[in-house]
Write a protein that holds these residues in place. Structure first.
Motif, short mmCIF file in Angstrom:
data_model
loop_
_atom_site.label_atom_id
_atom_site.label_comp_id
_atom_site.label_asym_id
_atom_site.label_seq_id
_atom_site.Cartn_x
_atom_site.Cartn_y
_atom_site.Cartn_z
N ILE A 1 5.56 -3.51 -6.75
CA ILE A 1 4.25 -3.37 -7.39
C ILE A 1 4.41 -2.83 -8.81
CG2 ILE A 1 2.11 -2.03 -7.34
CD1 ILE A 1 2.21 -2.28 -4.27
N GLN A 2 5.34 -1.88 -8.99
CA GLN A 2 5.54 -1.29 -10.30
C GLN A 2 6.38 -2.19 -11.21
OE1 GLN A 2 6.46 2.93 -8.37
NE2 GLN A 2 6.52 3.01 -10.59
N ASN A 3 7.53 -2.62 -10.72
CA ASN A 3 8.50 -3.26 -11.60
C ASN A 3 8.26 -4.76 -11.80
OD1 ASN A 3 9.92 -0.80 -11.87
ND2 ASN A 3 10.96 -1.16 -9.92
N TYR A 4 7.73 -5.43 -10.77
CA TYR A 4 7.47 -6.85 -10.93
C TYR A 4 6.06 -7.10 -11.45
CZ TYR A 4 6.71 -11.78 -10.07
OH TYR A 4 6.40 -13.10 -10.24
N TYR A 5 5.07 -6.48 -10.79
CA TYR A 5 3.69 -6.73 -11.18
C TYR A 5 3.22 -5.85 -12.32
CZ TYR A 5 3.16 -9.64 -7.01
OH TYR A 5 3.28 -10.63 -6.08
N GLY A 6 3.89 -4.73 -12.57
CA GLY A 6 3.55 -3.90 -13.72
C GLY A 6 2.39 -2.94 -13.50
N LYS B 1 0.73 0.72 -12.11
CA LYS B 1 1.14 2.10 -11.92
C LYS B 1 1.26 2.38 -10.43
CE LYS B 1 -0.86 3.54 -16.31
NZ LYS B 1 -1.84 4.39 -17.02
N PRO B 2 2.05 3.39 -10.04
CA PRO B 2 2.31 3.61 -8.61
C PRO B 2 1.03 3.81 -7.80
CG PRO B 2 3.74 4.97 -9.97
CD PRO B 2 2.74 4.36 -10.89
N ILE B 3 1.05 3.29 -6.57
CA ILE B 3 -0.05 3.57 -5.64
C ILE B 3 0.14 4.98 -5.10
CG2 ILE B 3 -1.01 2.98 -3.39
CD1 ILE B 3 -0.54 0.09 -3.99
N GLY B 4 -0.89 5.78 -5.18
CA GLY B 4 -0.84 7.17 -4.74
C GLY B 4 -2.16 7.84 -5.01
N ASP B 5 -2.17 9.14 -4.99
CA ASP B 5 -3.41 9.88 -5.24
C ASP B 5 -3.82 9.74 -6.70
OD1 ASP B 5 -3.16 10.60 -2.64
OD2 ASP B 5 -2.67 12.70 -3.01
N TRP B 6 -5.12 9.55 -6.91
CA TRP B 6 -5.67 9.40 -8.26
C TRP B 6 -6.84 10.35 -8.42
CZ3 TRP B 6 -10.58 7.94 -9.98
CH2 TRP B 6 -10.70 7.67 -11.34
N TYR B 7 -6.87 11.03 -9.56
CA TYR B 7 -7.96 11.94 -9.88
C TYR B 7 -8.52 11.54 -11.25
CZ TYR B 7 -5.84 14.73 -6.18
OH TYR B 7 -5.33 15.15 -4.99
N ASP C 1 -4.59 -1.80 -14.68
CA ASP C 1 -3.21 -1.50 -14.32
C ASP C 1 -3.10 -0.44 -13.22
OD1 ASP C 1 -2.35 -3.30 -16.25
OD2 ASP C 1 -2.23 -1.78 -17.81
N ILE C 2 -4.25 0.06 -12.73
CA ILE C 2 -4.26 1.04 -11.64
C ILE C 2 -5.06 0.44 -10.49
CG2 ILE C 2 -4.82 3.40 -10.95
CD1 ILE C 2 -4.75 4.22 -13.86
N LEU C 3 -4.42 0.24 -9.37
CA LEU C 3 -5.09 -0.41 -8.24
C LEU C 3 -6.12 0.49 -7.57
CD1 LEU C 3 -2.01 -2.18 -6.63
CD2 LEU C 3 -3.97 -3.30 -7.70
N GLN C 4 -5.91 1.81 -7.58
CA GLN C 4 -6.74 2.70 -6.79
C GLN C 4 -7.73 3.52 -7.60
OE1 GLN C 4 -3.54 2.99 -7.41
NE2 GLN C 4 -2.85 5.09 -7.61
N ASP C 5 -7.92 3.20 -8.88
CA ASP C 5 -8.87 3.99 -9.66
C ASP C 5 -10.29 3.48 -9.46
OD1 ASP C 5 -8.72 1.64 -11.18
OD2 ASP C 5 -9.09 2.71 -13.04
N VAL C 6 -11.25 4.22 -9.99
CA VAL C 6 -12.67 3.92 -9.80
C VAL C 6 -13.37 3.95 -11.15
CG1 VAL C 6 -14.81 4.68 -8.70
CG2 VAL C 6 -12.64 4.96 -7.50
N GLY C 7 -14.23 2.98 -11.37
CA GLY C 7 -15.03 2.97 -12.59
C GLY C 7 -16.31 3.76 -12.42
#
Length: 403
Positions: free
Chosen positions: A177-182, A184-190, A230-236
């Motif tokens: 997800i990081q190196n091929y698709y570019g 940011k890591p999937i994890g906790d987001w604030y 570029d962040i899969l888990q963020d929120v607008g």
């Protein structure tokens, strides 16, 4: 797990729930503050209206490899068709949950006895917890056996290579997800920031004492944080374009104890241009390419009806029903297939129920029995059904003061 957070922030219209058509007298001001705390959001109402996990599940198989290599593999030609269909690297699930705390502020001013101006904005604090879990292993050995059973030097070489392949665990997928698709890591987001601001005029069109009618046009300004492609888990906290709306509010006072109110709003969402990831499949959102898209989000309709039961001059209870419907979005770009993939399943519907408990000194103030006109609302809100919206509950505390 992209979704836009949208809360009713603060309505400075008619500080008394019962008389939705009322506006501030000329020269009178109102200020308001609302705090919204959501439950932990772990699920959505999906496109069929049933509850599903907030995170996503995905499968990495031969077709995934083919997509990553630009379609170099031709099943039945340079690789055995049965082996191609059987090959699975693994199945994975992104467990996710989100929670929000929102601070809303609003102001209003009576321009005349029939027209008032208002404005409101919210500040969001959000946290999203996400992690990848593997739910099924690979089929390397089974696929290698299929190749060997079919015979041939090429099949035997591929079978041997399959047995030597690295098992793709959670860390491997994170690396892809990081190196091929570019991403940011999937994890906790604030995240924190302002949402979209709203401003408009409220015009008292009819006032017959026990019933009335108010209309108000307004605009939503794109002041809110937009989601990062570029962040899969963020929120607008905003959707990045101007909205223009018109609303009608009316109500009826049955007696000193019981009254009714309803509102209807139509919103036009103006087109905008955004940089988005370019999907190559409808149900597989990961993409290594970004592009410019002209975006037109679907127009919205909001409906609300309530009844207010007063217990003396100070306390009232208001059960409320809310409905929202949003049409499908449209995308235009040089990526013809991606336009269709992005527009797929973008319509929304939402049914909410709310119970508001109000402590108000406005009537005692008008009777000269109290020094200050103010109001405190405690709101319990629950989404009971919907399509493509989060399954959430909210607790809200609101304070308003006139001066």
């Amino acid at each position: 797990m992209k979704f836009l957070v949208s809360f009713l922030i603060l309505s400075t219209a008619g500080v008394a729930q019962a008389q939705a058509w009322k506006v501030l007298p000329k020269g009178v001001r109102v200020v308001g503050y609302r705090n919204v705390t959501t439950s932990k959001i772990t699920s959505n109402f999906n496109r069929s209206g049933t509850e599903s996990s907030l995170g996503s599940s995905f499968r990495v198989d031969a077709s995934t490899f083919n997509q990553m290599t630009g379609g170099l593999i031709v099943p039945g030609s340079n690789v055995d068709q049965a082996a191609y269909n059987n090959l699975v690297v693994g199945e994975y699930k992104v467990d996710a949950q989100a929670q929000f705390n929102v601070h809303g502020t609003g102001v209003g001013y009576g321009i005349t006895d029939k027209i008032m101006w208002y404005g409101e904005i919210a500040y969001y604090n959000a946290q999203v917890k996400a992690n990848i879990k593997r739910t099924a292993g690979n089929t390397y050995e089974e696929t290698a056996r299929i190749l060997e059973q079919n015979g041939g030097t090429q099949n035997n070489i591929i079978a041997e290579n399959l047995r030597n392949m690295v098992d793709a665990n959670e860390s491997t997928i994170q690396s892809v997800i990081q190196n091929y698709y570019g991403y940011k890591p999937i994890g906790d987001w604030y995240g924190s920031g302002y949402g979209d601001a709203e401003t408009g005029l409220m015009i008292k069109a009819v006032d017959r004492g026990v019933w009335g009618l108010m209309v108000y046009p307004g605009v939503v300004l794109p002041t809110g944080r937009q989601d990062d492609p570029d962040i899969l888990q963020d929120v607008g906290f905003g959707d990045g374009q101007f909205d223009f709306f018109s609303e009608v509010a009316t109500g009826y006072v049955l007696n000193d104890k019981i009254s009714f109110g309803t509102t209807l709003r139509g919103t036009y969402q103006a087109p905008t241009t955004k940089t988005l990831r370019v999907p190559t499949q409808r149900d597989f959102t990961l993409s290594s390419e970004s592009g410019q898209f002209d975006v037109k989000y679907g127009n919205k309709v909001n409906f609300m009806m309530n009844s207010t039961i007063s217990v003396g001059d100070w306390i009232s209870f208001t059960p409320i029903y809310r409905y929202m419907s949003q049409g499908s979005s449209k995308y235009a770009s040089d990526y013809k297939a991606a336009n269709k993939y992005l527009a797929y399943n973008t319509n929304k519907k939402e049914h909410q129920v709310q119970l508001t408990t109000t402590l108000s000194s406005i009537t005692p103030f008008l009777k000269k029995e109290f020094l200050l006109p103010a109001q405190i609302n405690i709101n319990l809100v629950k989404t009971v059904h919907g399509v493509n919206v989060p399954n959430q509950s909210r607790f809200e505390v609101e304070f308003r003061m006139l001066f």
